[in-house]
Design a protein around this motif. Structure first.
Motif, PDB file in Angstrom:
ATOM      1  N   LEU A 255       0.920  -0.686  33.759  1.00  0.00           N
ATOM      2  CA  LEU A 255       2.119  -0.871  34.587  1.00  0.00           C
ATOM      3  C   LEU A 255       3.032  -1.943  34.003  1.00  0.00           C
ATOM      4  CD1 LEU A 255       3.515  -0.141  37.271  1.00  0.00           C
ATOM      5  CD2 LEU A 255       2.133  -1.889  38.380  1.00  0.00           C
ATOM      6  N   GLN A 256       2.497  -2.855  33.251  1.00  0.00           N
ATOM      7  CA  GLN A 256       3.309  -3.953  32.730  1.00  0.00           C
ATOM      8  C   GLN A 256       4.230  -3.512  31.600  1.00  0.00           C
ATOM      9  OE1 GLN A 256      -0.166  -6.216  30.999  1.00  0.00           O
ATOM     10  NE2 GLN A 256       1.324  -6.581  29.387  1.00  0.00           N
ATOM     11  N   ASP A 257       4.152  -2.249  31.166  1.00  0.00           N
ATOM     12  CA  ASP A 257       4.999  -1.802  30.043  1.00  0.00           C
ATOM     13  C   ASP A 257       6.457  -1.707  30.513  1.00  0.00           C
ATOM     14  OD1 ASP A 257       6.273  -0.670  27.932  1.00  0.00           O
ATOM     15  OD2 ASP A 257       4.829   0.942  27.622  1.00  0.00           O
ATOM     16  N   HIS A 258       7.166  -2.812  30.377  1.00  0.00           N
ATOM     17  CA  HIS A 258       8.558  -2.847  30.864  1.00  0.00           C
ATOM     18  C   HIS A 258       9.433  -1.834  30.128  1.00  0.00           C
ATOM     19  CE1 HIS A 258      12.344  -4.196  32.416  1.00  0.00           C
ATOM     20  NE2 HIS A 258      12.810  -4.213  31.169  1.00  0.00           N
ATOM     21  N   HIS A 259       9.221  -1.708  28.829  1.00  0.00           N
ATOM     22  CA  HIS A 259      10.058  -0.786  28.056  1.00  0.00           C
ATOM     23  C   HIS A 259       9.872   0.650  28.549  1.00  0.00           C
ATOM     24  CE1 HIS A 259      12.257   1.178  24.988  1.00  0.00           C
ATOM     25  NE2 HIS A 259      11.199   1.639  24.330  1.00  0.00           N
ATOM     26  N   LEU A 260       8.638   1.034  28.803  1.00  0.00           N
ATOM     27  CA  LEU A 260       8.391   2.389  29.325  1.00  0.00           C
ATOM     28  C   LEU A 260       9.107   2.574  30.666  1.00  0.00           C
ATOM     29  CD1 LEU A 260       6.763   5.125  29.505  1.00  0.00           C
ATOM     30  CD2 LEU A 260       5.034   3.808  30.745  1.00  0.00           C
ATOM     31  N   ARG A 261       8.928   1.593  31.565  1.00  0.00           N
ATOM     32  CA  ARG A 261       9.512   1.763  32.898  1.00  0.00           C
ATOM     33  C   ARG A 261      11.036   1.743  32.838  1.00  0.00           C
ATOM     34  NH1 ARG A 261       8.482  -2.359  35.936  1.00  0.00           N
ATOM     35  NH2 ARG A 261       7.235  -3.530  34.473  1.00  0.00           N
ATOM     36  N   GLU A 262      11.585   0.850  32.016  1.00  0.00           N
ATOM     37  CA  GLU A 262      13.048   0.778  31.907  1.00  0.00           C
ATOM     38  C   GLU A 262      13.610   2.083  31.328  1.00  0.00           C
ATOM     39  OE1 GLU A 262      15.785  -2.682  30.300  1.00  0.00           O
ATOM     40  OE2 GLU A 262      15.107  -1.420  28.650  1.00  0.00           O
ATOM     41  N   LYS A 263      12.933   2.593  30.301  1.00  0.00           N
ATOM     42  CA  LYS A 263      13.432   3.803  29.624  1.00  0.00           C
ATOM     43  C   LYS A 263      13.383   5.017  30.563  1.00  0.00           C
ATOM     44  CE  LYS A 263      12.529   6.290  25.242  1.00  0.00           C
ATOM     45  NZ  LYS A 263      11.667   6.316  24.047  1.00  0.00           N
TER      46      LYS A 263
ATOM     47  N   LEU B  50      12.706  -4.238  19.932  1.00  0.00           N
ATOM     48  CA  LEU B  50      11.491  -3.462  20.179  1.00  0.00           C
ATOM     49  C   LEU B  50      10.875  -3.039  18.859  1.00  0.00           C
ATOM     50  CD1 LEU B  50      13.070  -1.324  22.978  1.00  0.00           C
ATOM     51  CD2 LEU B  50      11.021  -2.732  23.285  1.00  0.00           C
ATOM     52  N   TYR B  51       9.550  -3.051  18.808  1.00  0.00           N
ATOM     53  CA  TYR B  51       8.914  -2.612  17.560  1.00  0.00           C
ATOM     54  C   TYR B  51       8.400  -1.191  17.664  1.00  0.00           C
ATOM     55  CZ  TYR B  51       4.354  -3.412  19.734  1.00  0.00           C
ATOM     56  OH  TYR B  51       3.271  -3.356  20.560  1.00  0.00           O
ATOM     57  N   ASP B  52       8.380  -0.598  18.869  1.00  0.00           N
ATOM     58  CA  ASP B  52       7.841   0.762  19.010  1.00  0.00           C
ATOM     59  C   ASP B  52       8.458   1.370  20.260  1.00  0.00           C
ATOM     60  OD1 ASP B  52       6.388   3.051  19.497  1.00  0.00           O
ATOM     61  OD2 ASP B  52       4.447   2.168  18.988  1.00  0.00           O
ATOM     62  N   THR B  53       8.975   2.558  20.126  1.00  0.00           N
ATOM     63  CA  THR B  53       9.510   3.235  21.319  1.00  0.00           C
ATOM     64  C   THR B  53       8.859   4.600  21.507  1.00  0.00           C
ATOM     65  OG1 THR B  53      11.533   3.826  22.492  1.00  0.00           O
ATOM     66  CG2 THR B  53      11.498   4.340  20.156  1.00  0.00           C
ATOM     67  N   ASN B  54       7.825   4.883  20.713  1.00  0.00           N
ATOM     68  CA  ASN B  54       7.194   6.200  20.780  1.00  0.00           C
ATOM     69  C   ASN B  54       5.835   6.195  21.460  1.00  0.00           C
ATOM     70  OD1 ASN B  54       9.320   7.382  19.499  1.00  0.00           O
ATOM     71  ND2 ASN B  54       8.451   7.108  17.449  1.00  0.00           N
ATOM     72  N   HIS B  55       5.293   5.012  21.715  1.00  0.00           N
ATOM     73  CA  HIS B  55       3.970   4.943  22.337  1.00  0.00           C
ATOM     74  C   HIS B  55       4.027   4.000  23.520  1.00  0.00           C
ATOM     75  CE1 HIS B  55       3.299   6.018  18.106  1.00  0.00           C
ATOM     76  NE2 HIS B  55       2.376   6.801  18.614  1.00  0.00           N
TER      77      HIS B  55
END
Ligand code: HDD
Length: 713
Positions: A87-95, A70-75
């Protein structure tokens, strides 16, 4: 050091961090020297090569759960910097999804606990009566121990008045053995079918969910006064045993009677005891109440700090052994009744091994929270009895883990994995982590080479003792011996010293004083009258109620068991904490010498100063551990005064320490503080001396008796 460039330059938010974030890859922090993780084992129990710990993650870069960098976990991913989130932000939904499910149901009882790793070494003394390999001479077995309170929820305070759990998992070569005990040797009820009832009564009231982690409320006293089999356990709770000073200073008891079987198949009935090397010690009630506000994690911190500092707590495991007679009685005491003890004076506790706790867990959730105990986890040489409480436990613990840990495969969680080889025919289920080869998980089979084979008589199989069953009729009931609800409470009360009895009176008066229902207070007094008329009269006076008479005159004096009293001897003082009040006016060379000497004797010196940092400068500088703002008397076992600053918080410190019967000492510079607190230097347990050596000798002698009880008698 070359600075790492954002992977996608120009991406919103991927610019220079606002704080000094490390930019060079580095190895993950190793566990601290005092910490250990469960050894990583496969689902079959084999150690996994090269993996010392069951690490949750690996590598230098942040990834998704699927391992994509991942290159960004803050935005979150948005349609423009001020636009809606996609909705497609998998990282947001997974986190967020994972976070939403971070909590699991807490234990229905014993929710709050603390645990440690250690080792058990057998003495070989049990060999004539048990074939259990781990009890053999000098056999060392890894253990994991969890201590707990019973009533409070996971975030409740440690020093509440309650029974404490003392559960030990022995990872033996013949399978895992769990000794799931308490610090009180008797239980509230005689039949497990009542367990939901006592727990409903003792937990907070269902309407307002108060009080938290307390027995001082109507439903608890309603239950125990109506189910008088609870009398002995309630009395133990109201005694000093209900507020231990430390997990390290508690006895442990298997409570139920178990059975040991030797190599010839002979059965002996046994009761398990853990005896702490540091002795059995308690808080005083006011101190416990202050602790619960000042430091709700008191016991948890004490255990972890002691292990971290190398003061490894030890307990001897002992057994009381009884012939397995058809009536299963010993000297008139029913061994199948878990509300009864057998006094040590009638059946001595014989030491069979020693346990040392040597390491703290690395991760609370993975180990302390997910550990799953079960009294049915037995090994060859140890078996259960027909005690109806134990029989219900054998069902309950397995059942509860299935909902608490989410399925039947909780045995595969690292902390629960046996160290013995596992070759079961259990398959599939939620959270299955094993990949089972073969096609024939049934027996006998002709496809998987006939495996797994059954143990022969000589291959340490678990064999149930063929106990003859008495001819009987199906019924719901209990033997006549279970009707004796008071003799053991009388025995316990009669065995206590005066000061311990005074604490019992205060505890009943406090708890019943918190009840609203007059009828419950009156009924509870009738129960106390059956224990001791003096106890009943004193509590009744405190409540402002008349004292009822016992229904049966207490004819013969009850048996007395001096082993049940906690006072009157001397114990090691390892790990005890001494607070030293000092300021810039103190003789800092003497303070430094005292710190060194206390430390060298295995105790913990904590200098209390007006501010953080150091007192003095240069070679004489003394580091400050607590300030007048951050300290409170309850964290110290004793106080030393090296100055007399005019600060009201110090008057509270000294007067609380005095009231809680703690040793207080000082150099002459501390005398004024004593005087201001209204304490005479001639009072019991006060040492004032010019010479540091003499001062510390005097303090040490006092602390060996735990408290200066003369102050209260
Ligand atoms: Fe229990 C947990 C001890 C009777 C049902 N019990 C639990 C724990 C301890 C004890 C120390 C916490 C284990 C841990 O740290 O995870 N319990 C006892 C003792 C008992 C006793 C010494 C009497 C001799 N218990 C008892 C009965 C029942 C249960 C009669 C039900 C019929 N106990 C449970 C439970 C728990 C539990 C609901 C809650 C969490 C868990 O098991 O794993 O199954």
């Amino acid at each position: 050091m070359s600075e790492k460039k954002p992977l996608i330059p120009g991406t919103p938010g991927s610019g220079t961090p606002s704080v000094d974030e490390p930019t060079e890859p580095r190895e993950p922090l190793p566990p601290k020297p005092d910490q250990r993780s469960p050894a990583l084992r496969s689902a079959t129990g084999e150690p996994v090569e090269g993996a010392e710990t069951a690490r949750g993650q690996k590598g230098e870069y942040l990834t998704t759960a699927q391992g994509a960098r991942l290159y960004d976990t803050n935005h979150s991913l948005k349609a423009g910097v001020r636009g809606p989130t996609l909705l497609q932000d998998h990282h947001l939904r997974e986190k967020i999804t994972h976070f939403d499910h971070e909590r699991i149901p807490e234990r229905v009882v014993h929710a709050r606990g603390a645990a440690a790793h250690g080792v058990f070494r057998g003495y070989g003394a049990a060999e004539p009566i048990s074939k259990a390999a781990f009890l053999g001479k000098d056999v060392e077995t890894p253990v994991f121990v969890r201590f707990s309170t019973v009533l409070g929820s996971r975030g409740s305070a440690d020093a509440v008045r309650d029974t404490r759990g003392f559960a030990t998992k022995f990872y033996t070569s013949e399978g895992t053995f769990d000794l799931v005990g308490n610090n009180i040797p008797v239980f509230f009820i005689q039949d497990g079918i009542k367990f939901p009832d006592i727990v409903h009564a003792a937990k907070p009231h269902p309407d307002r969910e108060i009080p938290q982690a307390q027995s001082a409320h109507d439903t608890f006293w309603d239950f125990v006064s109506l189910h008088t089999e609870a009398t002995a356990h309630t009395l133990w709770n109201m005694s000093d045993r209900g507020i231990p000073r430390s997990y390290r200073m508690m006895e442990g008891f298997g409570v139920n009677t178990f059975r040991m079987i030797n190599a010839d198949g002979e059965s002996t009935l046994v009761k398990f005891h853990w005896k702490p090397k540091l002795g059995v010690h308690s808080l005083v009630w006011e101190e416990a109440q202050i602790i619960n506000g000042m430091d709700p994690d008191f016991h948890r911190r004490d255990l972890a700090d002691a292990i971290e500092s190398g003061a490894h707590p030890q307990w001897e495991l002992g057994i009381q052994a009884f012939p397995d007679t058809p009536d299963q009685m010993f000297d008139g005491i029913d061994l199948l009744d878990p509300t009864k003890i057998v006094p040590e004076e009638l059946a001595p506790v014989q030491p069979i091994g020693v346990m040392t706790l040597t390491a703290n867990p690395t991760n609370f959730f993975a180990e302390t929270e997910q550990v799953a105990f079960h009294p049915g986890h037995l090994v060859p040489g140890i078996d259960v009895t027909d005690d109806p409480l134990l029989q219900a436990r054998l069902f309950s613990y397995l059942d509860t883990q299935i909902s608490r840990l989410g399925g039947p495969n909780f045995g595969q969680i690292p902390i629960n994995r046996p160290h013995a080889e596992v070759n079961d025919m259990l398959r599939d289920g939620m959270h299955q982590t094993g990949v089972h080869p073969g096609v024939a998980p049934y027996r006998p089979n002709s496809l998987d080479g006939g495996c797994p084979f059954l143990a022969g008589a000589d291959t340490s199989a678990f064999v149930e003792v063929p106990v003859p069953m008495p001819e009987s009729t199906k019924l719901r009931g209990a033997p006549a011996s279970y009707d004796d609800h008071f003799s053991q409470a009388r025995l316990f009360y009669a065995s206590l010293s005066d000061i311990e009895r005074a604490h019992v009176v205060q505890a009943y008066t406090f708890e019943l004083g918190k009840c609203y229902e007059q009828a419950i207070k009156e009924r509870s007094l009738r129960v106390l009258a059956e224990i001791d008329t003096g106890l009943c009269a004193e509590v009744a006076a405190g409540l402002g109620l008349p004292a009822p008479e016992p229904t049966v005159a207490h004819s013969a004096p009850p048996i007395v068991s001096p082993a049940l009293s906690q006072v009157g001897a001397e114990w090691p003082i390892d790990g005890r904490i001494i607070g030293i009040v000092a300021d810039e006016t103190s003789d800092l060379a003497e303070v430094a010498a005292a710190v060194k000497s206390i430390d060298a004797s295995g105790m913990v010196p904590l200098v209390i100063g007006p501010h953080g940092g150091e007192l003095g400068s240069g070679k004489e500088a003394v580091p400050v551990s607590r300030t007048f703002l951050t300290m409170r008397s309850v964290e110290f076992d004793a106080i030393l005064l090296a100055a007399s600053p005019a600060d009201p918080r110090l008057l509270v410190l000294v007067s609380e320490a005095f009231r809680h019967c703690k040793a207080i000492g000082g150099w002459p510079a501390g005398r004024d503080l004593l005087v201001s607190a209204g304490i005479s230097a001639d009072a019991p347990g006060i040492v004032v001396a010019d010479q540091t050596e003499g001062l510390l000798d005097g303090m040490t002698t006092l602390m060996r008796s735990h408290r200066v009880w003369e102050r209260t008698v």
